[in-house]
Design a protein around this motif. Sequence first.
Motif, mmCIF file in Angstrom:
data_model
loop_
_atom_site.group_PDB
_atom_site.id
_atom_site.type_symbol
_atom_site.label_atom_id
_atom_site.label_comp_id
_atom_site.label_asym_id
_atom_site.label_seq_id
_atom_site.Cartn_x
_atom_site.Cartn_y
_atom_site.Cartn_z
ATOM 1 N N ILE A 106 0.755 -0.975 -0.132
ATOM 2 C CA ILE A 106 -0.110 0.052 0.098
ATOM 3 C C ILE A 106 0.771 1.200 -0.016
ATOM 4 O O ILE A 106 1.537 1.377 1.059
ATOM 5 C CB ILE A 106 -0.724 0.149 1.154
ATOM 6 N N PHE A 107 0.808 2.003 -1.216
ATOM 7 C CA PHE A 107 1.741 3.189 -1.116
ATOM 8 C C PHE A 107 0.716 4.545 -0.783
ATOM 9 O O PHE A 107 -0.072 4.737 -1.581
ATOM 10 C CB PHE A 107 2.048 3.399 -2.607
ATOM 11 N N ASN A 108 1.153 5.017 0.138
ATOM 12 C CA ASN A 108 0.551 6.402 0.478
ATOM 13 C C ASN A 108 1.563 7.646 0.167
ATOM 14 O O ASN A 108 2.396 7.699 0.764
ATOM 15 C CB ASN A 108 0.301 6.295 2.095
ATOM 16 N N THR A 109 0.857 8.511 -0.898
ATOM 17 C CA THR A 109 1.736 9.437 -1.406
ATOM 18 C C THR A 109 0.996 10.599 -1.893
ATOM 19 O O THR A 109 -0.039 10.689 -1.493
ATOM 20 C CB THR A 109 2.777 8.888 -2.466
ATOM 21 N N ASP A 110 1.544 11.307 -2.699
ATOM 22 C CA ASP A 110 0.672 12.415 -3.360
ATOM 23 C C ASP A 110 0.828 12.381 -4.982
ATOM 24 O O ASP A 110 1.595 11.487 -5.475
ATOM 25 C CB ASP A 110 1.071 13.815 -2.612
ATOM 26 N N LYS A 111 0.216 13.356 -5.737
ATOM 27 C CA LYS A 111 0.203 13.232 -7.175
ATOM 28 C C LYS A 111 1.573 13.606 -7.881
ATOM 29 O O LYS A 111 1.872 13.588 -8.827
ATOM 30 C CB LYS A 111 -0.741 14.217 -7.673
ATOM 31 N N ASN A 112 2.300 14.242 -6.821
ATOM 32 C CA ASN A 112 3.888 14.509 -7.275
ATOM 33 C C ASN A 112 4.834 13.506 -7.209
ATOM 34 O O ASN A 112 5.989 13.645 -7.684
ATOM 35 C CB ASN A 112 4.307 15.712 -6.394
ATOM 36 N N HIS A 113 4.275 12.402 -6.744
ATOM 37 C CA HIS A 113 5.250 11.083 -6.744
ATOM 38 C C HIS A 113 4.599 9.968 -7.288
ATOM 39 O O HIS A 113 3.195 9.665 -7.448
ATOM 40 C CB HIS A 113 5.795 10.661 -5.208
ATOM 41 N N THR A 114 5.206 9.118 -8.051
ATOM 42 C CA THR A 114 4.666 7.786 -8.731
ATOM 43 C C THR A 114 5.239 6.602 -8.222
ATOM 44 O O THR A 114 6.211 6.313 -7.436
ATOM 45 C CB THR A 114 4.893 7.887 -10.425
ATOM 46 N N VAL A 115 4.550 5.465 -8.561
ATOM 47 C CA VAL A 115 5.030 4.061 -8.192
ATOM 48 C C VAL A 115 5.170 3.429 -9.388
ATOM 49 O O VAL A 115 4.582 3.024 -10.142
ATOM 50 C CB VAL A 115 3.810 3.323 -7.356
ATOM 51 N N VAL A 116 6.477 3.048 -9.734
ATOM 52 C CA VAL A 116 6.970 2.210 -10.661
ATOM 53 C C VAL A 116 7.374 0.755 -10.304
ATOM 54 O O VAL A 116 8.243 0.611 -9.514
ATOM 55 C CB VAL A 116 8.084 2.814 -11.656
ATOM 56 N N GLN A 117 6.693 -0.255 -10.822
ATOM 57 C CA GLN A 117 7.074 -1.580 -10.450
ATOM 58 C C GLN A 117 7.649 -2.120 -11.584
ATOM 59 O O GLN A 117 7.024 -2.298 -12.646
ATOM 60 C CB GLN A 117 5.927 -2.518 -9.964
#
Length: 263
Positions: A106-117
């Motif tokens: 579960i990634f809690n972040t904001d729209k300025n950071h992304t999640v790349v797998q």
Amino acid sequence: MIRKLHTHSLPPSSLLSSQTLLSQISKEKKKTERKKKPKKNMEKISISILMLISCFVLAMRFEGVHGYKNYTVGDSHGWYDNLKDPKVNYQKWVAGKNFSLGDFLIFNTDKNHTVVQTYNLTIYKHCDYNNADSDDTIDWSAGEPEVSTEAVTMAVPLVKEGLNYFFSGNYDGEQCKHGQHFKINVTHGQGLPESLKSPVPDSPAPNSADNSDNVPDTVIPSNFDNPINGGDVKATSGAAGRNVRIGLVVFVFFGILVVSMSG
């Protein structure tokens, strides 16, 4: 005429021999009793040890069985680079955790950071997925980055065994190069649930944290019993397993000690 009555008695040497014989018989009897008692005690101890070992093995088997788990990346720090939060350390966060197929990150972040797998080590090392193949890299936060602090939550299922790499791909990999990256090893565990064996949907757009009901459906098929409802796992499952094993070993040791003393 007075006759003398002769009384027959055992000579002293015969009497001594009889006493010696009785003494030897008594000693042999005591030895036999002493031998029998330890044997019985050893039998009791052996049975008790076998019972304790059986309980230990049974407990170990149950200890290894667990449901699918959720891991909140970074715990309370969330998913950010160390320019925004100098305290983030995702390598430390990963240490000691056991990740298995069917678990969620579960990634809690904001729209300025992304999640790349990605499953591609080269992509991970370069913090750049522009030339990545679609079958080995997924951007879970599709869309252009925004300079926004609006909170978003992304739930990423673990669907492939082996090394899985994660990083933020924004700003030509600058966030990745500033600590926003980590890798994990995914084991088979219980295997994938049926609903996750179908192809993973296309990369979803970021979801608002306030609209958490939509998170599962953007990541996995809607018929899957999303483990998010099962509660988050912040403590390391590896450490928990070790604690259980240590406790069981201590239990067996003291059980044997008690049985020995009682014998």
